[in-house]
Motif scaffolding. Structure first.
Motif, PDB file in Angstrom:
ATOM      1  N   ALA A   1     -11.253   1.243   4.289  1.00  0.00           N
ATOM      2  CA  ALA A   1     -11.971   2.007   3.262  1.00  0.00           C
ATOM      3  C   ALA A   1     -11.069   3.074   2.651  1.00  0.00           C
ATOM      4  O   ALA A   1     -11.037   3.256   1.424  1.00  0.00           O
ATOM      5  CB  ALA A   1     -13.230   2.635   3.858  1.00  0.00           C
ATOM      6  N   VAL A   2     -10.320   3.769   3.472  1.00  0.00           N
ATOM      7  CA  VAL A   2      -9.437   4.831   2.994  1.00  0.00           C
ATOM      8  C   VAL A   2      -8.350   4.255   2.087  1.00  0.00           C
ATOM      9  O   VAL A   2      -7.935   4.901   1.117  1.00  0.00           O
ATOM     10  CB  VAL A   2      -8.854   5.636   4.176  1.00  0.00           C
ATOM     11  CG1 VAL A   2      -7.740   6.573   3.737  1.00  0.00           C
ATOM     12  CG2 VAL A   2      -9.966   6.420   4.876  1.00  0.00           C
ATOM     13  N   GLN A   3      -7.938   3.027   2.335  1.00  0.00           N
ATOM     14  CA  GLN A   3      -6.942   2.393   1.466  1.00  0.00           C
ATOM     15  C   GLN A   3      -7.457   2.203   0.042  1.00  0.00           C
ATOM     16  O   GLN A   3      -6.672   2.048  -0.885  1.00  0.00           O
ATOM     17  CB  GLN A   3      -6.515   1.037   2.031  1.00  0.00           C
ATOM     18  CG  GLN A   3      -5.581   1.146   3.205  1.00  0.00           C
ATOM     19  CD  GLN A   3      -5.133  -0.211   3.712  1.00  0.00           C
ATOM     20  OE1 GLN A   3      -5.914  -1.158   3.762  1.00  0.00           O
ATOM     21  NE2 GLN A   3      -3.882  -0.296   4.108  1.00  0.00           N
TER      22      GLN A   3
ATOM     23  N   VAL B   1      -9.452  12.402  -3.972  1.00  0.00           N
ATOM     24  CA  VAL B   1      -9.827  12.718  -2.595  1.00  0.00           C
ATOM     25  C   VAL B   1     -11.302  12.418  -2.391  1.00  0.00           C
ATOM     26  O   VAL B   1     -12.080  12.379  -3.348  1.00  0.00           O
ATOM     27  CB  VAL B   1      -9.558  14.200  -2.231  1.00  0.00           C
ATOM     28  CG1 VAL B   1      -8.086  14.537  -2.302  1.00  0.00           C
ATOM     29  CG2 VAL B   1     -10.379  15.146  -3.097  1.00  0.00           C
ATOM     30  N   THR B   2     -11.668  12.210  -1.145  1.00  0.00           N
ATOM     31  CA  THR B   2     -13.064  12.082  -0.778  1.00  0.00           C
ATOM     32  C   THR B   2     -13.250  12.766   0.570  1.00  0.00           C
ATOM     33  O   THR B   2     -12.315  13.355   1.105  1.00  0.00           O
ATOM     34  CB  THR B   2     -13.528  10.605  -0.769  1.00  0.00           C
ATOM     35  OG1 THR B   2     -14.951  10.571  -0.801  1.00  0.00           O
ATOM     36  CG2 THR B   2     -12.995   9.828   0.414  1.00  0.00           C
ATOM     37  N   THR B   3     -14.456  12.673   1.110  1.00  0.00           N
ATOM     38  CA  THR B   3     -14.750  13.371   2.361  1.00  0.00           C
ATOM     39  C   THR B   3     -14.914  12.399   3.519  1.00  0.00           C
ATOM     40  O   THR B   3     -15.166  11.207   3.328  1.00  0.00           O
ATOM     41  CB  THR B   3     -16.054  14.180   2.231  1.00  0.00           C
ATOM     42  OG1 THR B   3     -17.149  13.276   2.049  1.00  0.00           O
ATOM     43  CG2 THR B   3     -15.989  15.170   1.073  1.00  0.00           C
TER      44      THR B   3
ATOM     45  N   LEU C   1     -20.514   7.215   4.944  1.00  0.00           N
ATOM     46  CA  LEU C   1     -21.622   6.698   4.137  1.00  0.00           C
ATOM     47  C   LEU C   1     -21.279   5.328   3.557  1.00  0.00           C
ATOM     48  O   LEU C   1     -22.095   4.393   3.614  1.00  0.00           O
ATOM     49  CB  LEU C   1     -21.946   7.687   3.012  1.00  0.00           C
ATOM     50  CG  LEU C   1     -23.051   7.285   2.054  1.00  0.00           C
ATOM     51  CD1 LEU C   1     -24.399   7.304   2.754  1.00  0.00           C
ATOM     52  CD2 LEU C   1     -23.065   8.225   0.850  1.00  0.00           C
ATOM     53  N   LEU C   2     -20.088   5.185   3.008  1.00  0.00           N
ATOM     54  CA  LEU C   2     -19.666   3.909   2.437  1.00  0.00           C
ATOM     55  C   LEU C   2     -19.636   2.795   3.482  1.00  0.00           C
ATOM     56  O   LEU C   2     -19.822   1.626   3.157  1.00  0.00           O
ATOM     57  CB  LEU C   2     -18.293   4.039   1.777  1.00  0.00           C
ATOM     58  CG  LEU C   2     -18.247   4.857   0.492  1.00  0.00           C
ATOM     59  CD1 LEU C   2     -16.798   5.104   0.073  1.00  0.00           C
ATOM     60  CD2 LEU C   2     -19.028   4.185  -0.626  1.00  0.00           C
TER      61      LEU C   2
ATOM     62  N   GLU D   1     -16.275  -4.087  -2.214  1.00  0.00           N
ATOM     63  CA  GLU D   1     -17.627  -4.622  -2.067  1.00  0.00           C
ATOM     64  C   GLU D   1     -18.249  -4.931  -3.416  1.00  0.00           C
ATOM     65  O   GLU D   1     -18.984  -5.900  -3.549  1.00  0.00           O
ATOM     66  CB  GLU D   1     -18.500  -3.655  -1.268  1.00  0.00           C
ATOM     67  CG  GLU D   1     -18.071  -3.581   0.182  1.00  0.00           C
ATOM     68  CD  GLU D   1     -18.900  -2.614   1.000  1.00  0.00           C
ATOM     69  OE1 GLU D   1     -19.884  -2.050   0.473  1.00  0.00           O
ATOM     70  OE2 GLU D   1     -18.557  -2.428   2.175  1.00  0.00           O
ATOM     71  N   GLU D   2     -17.937  -4.132  -4.432  1.00  0.00           N
ATOM     72  CA  GLU D   2     -18.414  -4.429  -5.783  1.00  0.00           C
ATOM     73  C   GLU D   2     -17.851  -5.757  -6.246  1.00  0.00           C
ATOM     74  O   GLU D   2     -18.552  -6.568  -6.828  1.00  0.00           O
ATOM     75  CB  GLU D   2     -18.001  -3.338  -6.769  1.00  0.00           C
ATOM     76  CG  GLU D   2     -18.876  -2.124  -6.742  1.00  0.00           C
ATOM     77  CD  GLU D   2     -18.522  -1.133  -7.837  1.00  0.00           C
ATOM     78  OE1 GLU D   2     -17.478  -1.286  -8.503  1.00  0.00           O
ATOM     79  OE2 GLU D   2     -19.297  -0.190  -8.009  1.00  0.00           O
ATOM     80  N   ALA D   3     -16.563  -5.977  -5.972  1.00  0.00           N
ATOM     81  CA  ALA D   3     -15.920  -7.229  -6.367  1.00  0.00           C
ATOM     82  C   ALA D   3     -16.573  -8.409  -5.660  1.00  0.00           C
ATOM     83  O   ALA D   3     -16.825  -9.447  -6.271  1.00  0.00           O
ATOM     84  CB  ALA D   3     -14.422  -7.180  -6.059  1.00  0.00           C
ATOM     85  N   GLU D   4     -16.860  -8.249  -4.365  1.00  0.00           N
ATOM     86  CA  GLU D   4     -17.520  -9.327  -3.616  1.00  0.00           C
ATOM     87  C   GLU D   4     -18.908  -9.602  -4.154  1.00  0.00           C
ATOM     88  O   GLU D   4     -19.305 -10.751  -4.307  1.00  0.00           O
ATOM     89  CB  GLU D   4     -17.603  -8.968  -2.133  1.00  0.00           C
ATOM     90  CG  GLU D   4     -16.287  -9.009  -1.412  1.00  0.00           C
ATOM     91  CD  GLU D   4     -16.380  -8.491   0.017  1.00  0.00           C
ATOM     92  OE1 GLU D   4     -17.503  -8.376   0.543  1.00  0.00           O
ATOM     93  OE2 GLU D   4     -15.324  -8.205   0.595  1.00  0.00           O
ATOM     94  N   ASP D   5     -19.658  -8.531  -4.467  1.00  0.00           N
ATOM     95  CA  ASP D   5     -21.005  -8.693  -5.021  1.00  0.00           C
ATOM     96  C   ASP D   5     -20.952  -9.441  -6.349  1.00  0.00           C
ATOM     97  O   ASP D   5     -21.758 -10.321  -6.610  1.00  0.00           O
ATOM     98  CB  ASP D   5     -21.691  -7.344  -5.222  1.00  0.00           C
ATOM     99  CG  ASP D   5     -22.097  -6.688  -3.912  1.00  0.00           C
ATOM    100  OD1 ASP D   5     -22.079  -7.379  -2.868  1.00  0.00           O
ATOM    101  OD2 ASP D   5     -22.418  -5.483  -3.937  1.00  0.00           O
ATOM    102  N   ALA D   6     -19.980  -9.075  -7.194  1.00  0.00           N
ATOM    103  CA  ALA D   6     -19.852  -9.732  -8.493  1.00  0.00           C
ATOM    104  C   ALA D   6     -19.497 -11.203  -8.322  1.00  0.00           C
ATOM    105  O   ALA D   6     -20.030 -12.060  -9.022  1.00  0.00           O
ATOM    106  CB  ALA D   6     -18.797  -9.024  -9.340  1.00  0.00           C
TER     107      ALA D   6
END
Length: 141
Positions: A17-19, A26-28, A34-35, A125-130
């Motif tokens: 996920a961090v990749q 940046v994120t938390t 959550l992701l 995951e968006e790519a997989e969903d699409a």
């Protein structure tokens, strides 16, 4: 001490996920949790990143291919993990063009409104969903 299979699976999910955090963003810890569908586990995200193998380890995920420095705390502050660690993280972020500021107490901060990355789902995951819907995913849409 080696990790349990469950802990190893979790850490690998964190690293993957961090990749996906874009260069210069940046994120938390909490957002990564959550992701990954475990919003109550931000500390475990931190532990996983703290124990990220070094680049020379030969591990699939390591400090050379997981941008650990792009994850900060929910206040926008760079957490201290040991002597000099916050400064090293700040320098890595600065090299990506992220402005890091120091408050009156010497703590290092990043402005989420300028540099935050908080997608609803991971881009992969968006790519997989699409693909599953027969639609083409276009980054940035």
């Amino acid at each position: 001490m080696s990790r349990s299979e469950e802990a190893e699976t979790w850490a690998n999910a964190v690293y993957a996920a961090v990749q996906e955090i874009p260069h210069g963003k940046v994120t938390t810890y909490g957002h990564i949790a959550l992701l990954l569908g475990e919003p109550q586990r931000p500390r475990q995200v931190g532990v996983s990143l703290k124990t990220l193998p070094n680049a020379e380890s030969g591990s699939h995920f390591h400090s050379g291919n997981v941008p650990w420095h792009r994850v900060i705390n929910a206040k926008g502050m760079i957490s201290h993990r040991g002597p000099g660690s916050a400064e090293r993280q700040a320098e890595a972020l600065r090299q990506e063009g992220v402005q890091v500021t120091r408050d009156g107490m010497g703590e290092l901060y990043v402005n989420f409104s300028l540099y935050g990355w908080f997608p609803k789902v991971l881009p992969s995951e968006e790519a997989e969903d699409a693909e599953n819907d027969g639609e083409l995913f276009v980054q940035g849409s």
